[in-house]
Write a protein that holds these residues in place. Structure first.
Motif, PDB file in Angstrom:
ATOM      1  N   SER A 128       1.683  12.602  -0.059  1.00 55.41           N
ATOM      2  CA  SER A 128       2.333  11.253  -0.311  1.00 55.41           C
ATOM      3  C   SER A 128       2.746  10.766   0.446  1.00 55.41           C
ATOM      4  N   GLN A 161       0.891  -1.042  -0.121  1.00 51.27           N
ATOM      5  CA  GLN A 161      -0.034   0.109  -0.135  1.00 51.27           C
ATOM      6  C   GLN A 161       1.294   1.132  -0.374  1.00 51.27           C
ATOM      7  N   SER A 219       2.389   2.048  -2.972  1.00 50.14           N
ATOM      8  CA  SER A 219       1.437   2.808  -4.378  1.00 50.14           C
ATOM      9  C   SER A 219       1.196   3.720  -4.289  1.00 50.14           C
ATOM     10  N   ARG A 220       1.507   4.543  -3.173  1.00 46.23           N
ATOM     11  CA  ARG A 220       1.593   5.760  -2.793  1.00 46.23           C
ATOM     12  C   ARG A 220       2.653   6.485  -2.604  1.00 46.23           C
TER      13      ARG A 220
END
Length: 231
Positions: free
Chosen positions: A87, A21, A24-25
């Motif tokens: 992010s 996760q 992905s950021r």
């Protein structure tokens, strides 16, 4: 014994899910070093709280170095809101969460008796896979290489856990320490190259400090275990 192996698998699944996760950021160079240092630091805290291990000067020095290392890696050394984007904050938090999951995995595996270590590893891998199944999504037909890559990653993970189990028996301790201490650098370098991400000098300084901190903590923890029975 099976309970510890199952709990270790849950921690592994939690760490892996949060790690991906985070990836992905946020960039590799933020998520991976933070998760690595957090993993070792949290595992140290669990050992102090539940196993009664006594820290030495190297451990405390490593913890003190780890804090600025995480800041340099995640924030690139500038406390501005523009640098610390959403992010970046997400990658930092998810990296810390991933480190917690992996630390729980190592802690619970450490509770498995040495004679049943490999059975515990098998249970860990199995329960981790079961926990990850609800998050499975069908890949695009063109991405047929994914099952092969995932299988290879699982084999590497099993090998790492096997080395960890062997190091608990006093074998391959130096190798396991080197593998753990080098963990932040290798994924950042190869991941950044593969994803063509630019890594600044400040970030690399944070990665270097992460390596130093991890080495000090792991070596200090190993010495604490060896000296644990001494007054």
């Amino acid at each position: 014994m099976w309970i510890w192996g199952t709990l270790a698998g849950i921690g592994s699944a939690l760490g892996a899910w949060l790690l991906y996760q985070g990836l992905s950021r946020a960039p590799f160079a933020i998520v991976v070093p933070v998760s690595a240092v957090a993993m070792v630091s949290i595992a140290l805290g669990l050992s102090l709280a539940f196993l009664g291990e006594r820290p030495n000067a190297r451990i405390w020095l490593g913890v003190m170095i780890a804090l600025p290392a995480i800041w340099l890696t995640a924030g690139e050394g500038k406390p501005s809101k523009t640098r610390m984007s959403s992010s970046t904050r997400a990658g930092l938090l998810l990296g810390l969460g991933a480190g917690l999951g992996f630390a729980l995995q190592l802690h619970f595996l450490g509770q498995v008796p040495e004679q049943s270590a490999f059975y515990g590893i098998a249970l860990c891998m199995l329960s981790g896979a079961v926990c990850c199944l609800p998050f499975y999504q069908h890949a695009h037909p063109a991405q047929k290489r994914f099952p092969l890559l995932a299988t290879a990653a699982g084999g590497i993970s099993a090998l790492g856990l096997t080395l960890y189990a062997l190091s608990r028996e006093g074998q391959l301790a130096i190798i396991s320490i080197v593998i753990v201490s080098m963990y932040p650098l290798i994924p950042v370098v190869f991941g950044s190259l593969a994803r063509k991400e630019a890594v600044s000098g400040t970030t690399m300084t944070g990665v270097a400090l992460s390596i130093v901190a991890t080495v000090l903590i792991v070596v200090g923890s190993n010495q604490a275990i060896l000296l644990g029975d001494r007054p």
